[in-house]
Motif scaffolding. Structure first.
Motif, short mmCIF file in Angstrom:
data_model
loop_
_atom_site.label_atom_id
_atom_site.label_comp_id
_atom_site.label_asym_id
_atom_site.label_seq_id
_atom_site.Cartn_x
_atom_site.Cartn_y
_atom_site.Cartn_z
N ASP A 35 0.83 -1.21 0.00
CA ASP A 35 0.00 0.00 0.00
C ASP A 35 0.86 1.26 0.00
O ASP A 35 0.53 2.25 -0.67
N ALA A 36 1.97 1.22 0.75
CA ALA A 36 2.84 2.39 0.80
C ALA A 36 3.49 2.67 -0.56
O ALA A 36 3.57 3.82 -1.00
N LEU A 37 3.94 1.61 -1.25
CA LEU A 37 4.60 1.82 -2.54
C LEU A 37 3.58 2.21 -3.61
O LEU A 37 3.89 3.03 -4.48
N GLU A 38 2.39 1.65 -3.57
CA GLU A 38 1.37 2.03 -4.55
C GLU A 38 0.93 3.47 -4.35
O GLU A 38 0.61 4.17 -5.31
N ALA A 39 0.93 3.93 -3.09
CA ALA A 39 0.56 5.32 -2.84
C ALA A 39 1.66 6.28 -3.27
O ALA A 39 1.37 7.41 -3.68
N ASP A 40 2.92 5.83 -3.17
CA ASP A 40 4.04 6.70 -3.54
C ASP A 40 5.09 5.87 -4.26
O ASP A 40 6.01 5.34 -3.65
N PRO A 41 4.98 5.70 -5.60
CA PRO A 41 5.98 4.91 -6.35
C PRO A 41 7.39 5.48 -6.26
O PRO A 41 8.35 4.77 -6.53
N GLY A 42 7.50 6.72 -5.83
CA GLY A 42 8.82 7.32 -5.69
C GLY A 42 9.66 6.69 -4.59
O GLY A 42 10.86 6.96 -4.49
N LEU A 43 9.04 5.83 -3.76
CA LEU A 43 9.79 5.15 -2.70
C LEU A 43 10.71 4.06 -3.25
O LEU A 43 11.58 3.59 -2.52
N LEU A 44 10.52 3.66 -4.51
CA LEU A 44 11.33 2.59 -5.08
C LEU A 44 12.81 3.00 -5.06
O LEU A 44 13.19 4.06 -5.55
N GLY A 45 13.64 2.14 -4.48
CA GLY A 45 15.06 2.41 -4.34
C GLY A 45 15.41 3.20 -3.10
O GLY A 45 16.60 3.46 -2.86
N LYS A 46 14.43 3.61 -2.29
CA LYS A 46 14.68 4.39 -1.09
C LYS A 46 14.36 3.56 0.16
O LYS A 46 13.78 2.48 0.08
N THR A 47 14.74 4.10 1.29
CA THR A 47 14.48 3.46 2.59
C THR A 47 13.46 4.30 3.36
O THR A 47 13.58 5.53 3.42
N ALA A 48 12.48 3.64 3.93
CA ALA A 48 11.42 4.34 4.66
C ALA A 48 11.00 3.50 5.86
O ALA A 48 11.14 2.27 5.87
N SER A 49 10.52 4.18 6.90
CA SER A 49 9.98 3.50 8.08
C SER A 49 8.49 3.24 7.87
O SER A 49 7.74 4.16 7.54
N VAL A 50 8.09 2.01 8.06
CA VAL A 50 6.71 1.60 7.83
C VAL A 50 6.21 0.87 9.07
O VAL A 50 6.92 0.04 9.65
N TRP A 51 4.99 1.21 9.48
CA TRP A 51 4.34 0.51 10.59
C TRP A 51 3.51 -0.64 10.02
O TRP A 51 2.64 -0.43 9.18
N VAL A 52 3.81 -1.85 10.48
CA VAL A 52 3.12 -3.04 9.98
C VAL A 52 2.48 -3.76 11.16
O VAL A 52 2.94 -3.67 12.30
N PRO A 53 1.38 -4.50 10.93
CA PRO A 53 0.72 -5.21 12.03
C PRO A 53 1.56 -6.35 12.56
O PRO A 53 2.30 -7.00 11.82
N VAL A 54 1.42 -6.61 13.87
CA VAL A 54 2.14 -7.71 14.52
C VAL A 54 1.23 -8.93 14.59
O VAL A 54 0.03 -8.86 14.33
N ARG A 55 1.83 -10.05 14.98
CA ARG A 55 1.04 -11.27 15.16
C ARG A 55 0.09 -11.13 16.33
O ARG A 55 0.26 -10.28 17.20
N SER A 56 -0.91 -11.98 16.35
CA SER A 56 -1.98 -11.88 17.35
C SER A 56 -1.45 -12.01 18.77
O SER A 56 -1.90 -11.31 19.68
N SER A 57 -0.48 -12.91 18.99
CA SER A 57 0.03 -13.10 20.35
C SER A 57 0.72 -11.84 20.87
O SER A 57 0.54 -11.47 22.04
N ILE A 58 1.49 -11.15 20.02
CA ILE A 58 2.13 -9.91 20.43
C ILE A 58 1.09 -8.83 20.67
O ILE A 58 1.18 -8.02 21.61
#
Length: 440
Positions: free
Chosen positions: A137-160
């Motif tokens: 979703d992040a790359l589709e929203a901003d294709p300019g991220l290709l080749g760059k480094t970015a901080s992304v918040w992703v969901p954790v597993r249910s136990s965590i």
């Protein structure tokens, strides 16, 4: 002057009651005591019912409010074209929009997520199986991220996620607390490093069902319920109102109409699962309609709701005074004009109230929909009335039957959503009744 004496009672008549006598005073005292006890029993029954309702709501809210919150972990992602398998020229400025969209959609985000999770050290398994969707979703929203480094918040597993919400008793023995020591250590270390955060669970509110709790959502079932109710109202309301008008205003009084009235009253008391069997036998097996579709579910619930609408509509029509009909006929209106231009508008608030209550009952039904196949595992939101779908009550049933610990709060959260919708529908019925009701 002769003294006035109490006349002697005539033979065969009852002597006058002496209300001041001790016997009558005791009877009056017992009567008042009986009334007082009856009031206390009624108050006790209401208090007991309110207590059980409060316990039920407290339990549902206690277990379900955390379902609207999720936990995410921050990872640093390098959108390497080699890892993604993307040719940068395919999504460049001169690239075709359709080609760019297909290229971004088919990239290897799972491999990218696996490489990015290595930074979490020994706890790379804390991220959810579907965490790669956040990268896509992040790359589709901003294709300019290709080749760059970015901080992304992703969901954790249910136990965590459950650990972050305090759902486990960490002081309990390892065999009974329901979470591994490795997950506890990972959760504590990531929390100390500031890599975890909690917020509104947009996944739960915007997606459909999933095999993993942290990715399961309610929107697919909610949309399925909406489509099903649209079919139910479109079929049951006009037929029910027209049937009530005919029975109340035009039908001759004979044994055939008596049989129809008795049948309608009996159908209103038939268990809902019988209508599910009817939908299975007629709509699926005979007419061959698609299984697990809102069209079939709506028609089945319409058959169940139809008697309720007919009965409530007849009561509302009957409540219109005969003087309205006589006045309209007196000025030359035809019987059809009397009904549709005078009687029906005055009866419409009562008809709408009964219809909304009947549809609210249909919204909470599960048994008839299980029989027509609406318990299917549907991972996509329904796209129409003939595509596979499920509904909120069935979704609650499916989640409550799942062994995963994370589905407990999902079940309660889905019940909260269902209760909110039911309360809103009943509130609309009460508003319509109070707003448009006329007393004759």
């Amino acid at each position: 002057m002769a003294s006035l004496a109490t006349p002697a009672p005539v033979a065969g008549t009852r002597p006058p009651t002496d209300w001041a006598s001790p016997a009558m005073q005791r009877r009056i005292a017992r009567r008042y005591a009986s009334e007082r006890n009856f009031r206390w029993l009624g108050l006790g029954a209401l208090t007991l019912a309110a207590g059980f309702l409060a316990i039920l709501l407290f339990t549902i809210i206690r277990d379900g409010w955390t379902g609207f919150i999720d936990t995410e972990v921050r990872v640093s992602v390098t959108y390497d074209p080699a890892v993604l398998g993307i040719d940068p020229a395919a999504i460049g400025l001169g690239a075709d929009e359709a080609t760019r969209r297909v290229t971004l959609r088919q990239a290897d985000y799972a491999g990218l997520m696996l490489k990015a999770s290595e930074q979490l050290g020994d706890y790379d398994s804390v991220v959810s199986e579907g965490a790669w969707l956040a990268l896509r979703d992040a790359l589709e929203a901003d294709p300019g991220l290709l080749g760059k480094t970015a901080s992304v918040w992703v969901p954790v597993r249910s136990s965590i996620d459950l650990l972050a919400k305090g759902k486990f008793d960490l002081d309990a023995p390892a065999l009974t607390r329901g979470v591994s020591d490795r997950d506890i250590t990972a959760w504590r270390e990531l929390s100390e490093r500031g890599l975890l955060r909690s917020g509104l669970n947009t996944i739960f509110l915007s997606t459909a069902d999933s095999t993993v709790p942290e990715l399961a959502g309610i929107w697919g079932a909610a949309l399925g319920s909406l489509l099903t109710l649209i079919v139910t109202i479109s079929f049951a309301f006009p037929i029910g109102v027209l049937a009530a008008i005919w029975l109340e205003e035009f039908a001759p009084k004979n044994r055939w109409t008596d049989l129809i009235e008795v049948s309608i009253n009996n159908l209103a008391a038939v268990p809902s699962i019988i209508f599910g069997l009817l939908g299975l036998a007629v709509l699926l097996n005979f007419f061959g309609l698609p299984r697990s579709a809102p069209l079939v579910g709506g028609l089945t619930l319409a058959l169940m709701t139809l008697p309720v609408i007919v009965i409530s509509a007849r009561v509302a029509i009957k409540s219109v005074p005969p003087s309205i009909r006589n006045a309209a006929l007196g000025i030359g209106a035809s019987p059809i004009q009397v009904v549709f231009q005078h009687v029906l508008p005055l009866a419409m608030p009562g008809i709408m109230t009964g219809t909304i209550i009947g549809v609210a009952r249909a919204l909470g039904e599960t048994a008839p929909l299980l029989l027509i196949g609406m318990r299917a595992f549907v991972v996509d939101t329904p796209q129409g009335f003939t595509t596979p779908a499920t509904v909120l009550p069935v979704q609650v049933f499916l989640w409550s039957d799942d062994v995963a610990r994370g589905f407990i709060e999902k079940t309660s959260a889905a019940i909260i959503v269902l209760l909110v919708i039911l309360v809103m529908m009943n509130s609309v019925a009460i508003y319509l009744r109070n707003r448009f009701e006329r007393r004759w």
